[in-house]
Design an enzyme around this catalytic site. Structure first.
Site, PDB file in Angstrom:
ATOM      1  N   ARG A  91      -2.769  -7.414  -1.251  1.00  0.00           N
ATOM      2  CA  ARG A  91      -3.175  -8.700  -0.685  1.00  0.00           C
ATOM      3  C   ARG A  91      -4.663  -8.661  -0.383  1.00  0.00           C
ATOM      4  O   ARG A  91      -5.112  -8.011   0.555  1.00  0.00           O
ATOM      5  CB  ARG A  91      -2.375  -9.019   0.589  1.00  0.00           C
ATOM      6  CG  ARG A  91      -2.696 -10.411   1.122  1.00  0.00           C
ATOM      7  CD  ARG A  91      -1.708 -10.840   2.181  1.00  0.00           C
ATOM      8  NE  ARG A  91      -1.891 -10.144   3.453  1.00  0.00           N
ATOM      9  CZ  ARG A  91      -1.135 -10.338   4.528  1.00  0.00           C
ATOM     10  NH1 ARG A  91      -0.113 -11.172   4.466  1.00  0.00           N
ATOM     11  NH2 ARG A  91      -1.374  -9.680   5.634  1.00  0.00           N
ATOM     12  N   SER A 160       7.315 -16.353   0.824  1.00  0.00           N
ATOM     13  CA  SER A 160       7.234 -16.415   2.279  1.00  0.00           C
ATOM     14  C   SER A 160       7.978 -17.655   2.767  1.00  0.00           C
ATOM     15  O   SER A 160       7.709 -18.766   2.304  1.00  0.00           O
ATOM     16  CB  SER A 160       5.779 -16.481   2.736  1.00  0.00           C
ATOM     17  OG  SER A 160       5.093 -15.286   2.405  1.00  0.00           O
ATOM     18  N   LYS A 189      -2.986 -12.050  10.125  1.00  0.00           N
ATOM     19  CA  LYS A 189      -3.028 -13.317   9.396  1.00  0.00           C
ATOM     20  C   LYS A 189      -3.353 -14.438  10.364  1.00  0.00           C
ATOM     21  O   LYS A 189      -2.612 -14.703  11.306  1.00  0.00           O
ATOM     22  CB  LYS A 189      -1.670 -13.573   8.725  1.00  0.00           C
ATOM     23  CG  LYS A 189      -1.715 -14.609   7.618  1.00  0.00           C
ATOM     24  CD  LYS A 189      -0.392 -14.633   6.865  1.00  0.00           C
ATOM     25  CE  LYS A 189      -0.450 -15.617   5.702  1.00  0.00           C
ATOM     26  NZ  LYS A 189       0.830 -15.654   4.959  1.00  0.00           N
TER      27      LYS A 189
END
Length: 263
Positions: A91, A160, A189
């Protein structure tokens, strides 16, 4: 239509003629990937479908944390796998596409040497270019059904989801697993809504797919989470508790040892 068919036939004939000396795949002429290149046997995974147990210890990379601790992303991935990570997600939200591709190619070499799947977050183009094992998509990313059409049936797709409705949609569109959270508050996040244990429970109880929990999970709270014995919950995804520290392998080993008790 006919000129297109003739042109395609000529292309295939030329490609097969040029590759007749290659002995890979099921016969003299090996399979071609999306970019009409012969599959690289050193970076291509063995043909196997996704296994829910792959989700047990799901390591999600963070380049900022790796820079902070002075290591490359491939070094971080190797350490995580050696400590017990069962799947890796690359990521890289801030990097340029070419840099993500370079990182993915390096990390794939490591992951493939251990037989561990490596997924690319969001960037389906990178996943295709490096022949990664699949992608993980958020609610604002490319729709799962489009990704499945492009990747085909043998790649892994994760989605997600914060609600049962999102999980059901992901299943209908061809996802292999659900990532659900944030379970606990996290700084990894930004602006990520916390669904808490109750929200995770709702997703797990209604999901037709295996679920991996994410968000603020660490060695201190993982027992609380796993002791709920939620249906379809197959593991946890972690970022900072592995990568925001000096010894990734040690932290991964501790976490894996706890998770193994619930398998």
């Amino acid at each position: 239509m006919l000129p297109a068919v003739v042109a395609s036939k000529r292309f295939v004939e030329k490609a097969l003629e040029s590759s007749r000396e290659f002995f890979i795949g099921n016969g003299p002429q090996g399979p071609f990937n999306h970019f009409f290149k012969l599959i690289d046997t050193e970076t291509s995974p063995a043909k196997r479908r996704f296994k829910p147990n792959d989700l047990l210890l799901y390591a999600v990379t963070d380049s900022g944390m790796n820079k902070k601790w002075g290591r490359s992303i491939s070094e971080a991935v190797r350490a995580a796998i050696e400590g017990g990570a069962t799947i890796i997600q690359l990521r890289e939200k801030e990097a340029e596409t070419k840099d993500i591709l370079n990182a993915a190619e390096e990390c794939l070499k490591v992951a493939r040497s251990y037989g561990v799947p490596l997924l690319i977050n969001d960037h389906l183009d990178v996943a295709l270019a490096c022949n990664a094992d699949g992608v993980h998509l958020g609610q604002s990313d490319m729709p799962v059904k489009v990704a499945r059409a492009l990747l085909g049936p043998n790649k892994i797709i994760g989605a997600s989801c914060k609600t049962p409705e999102q999980a059901l949609k992901a299943w209908k569109e061809g996802a292999d697993y659900i990532g659900s959270g944030g379970v606990y508050p996290t700084n990894t996040k930004k602006n990520n809504q916390t669904i808490a244990l109750s929200g995770l429970q709702s997703v797990c109880e209604s999901s037709p797919l295996p679920v991996v929990a994410i968000g603020g999970i660490n060695i201190e709270n993982v027992n609380e989470l796993m002791e709920m014995h939620l249906p379809n919950l197959k593991g946890v995804a972690v970022v900072s508790c592995l990568f925001d520290g000096e010894n990734i392998s040690h932290e991964a080993h501790k976490l894996h040892s706890v998770l193994a008790k619930y398998v």
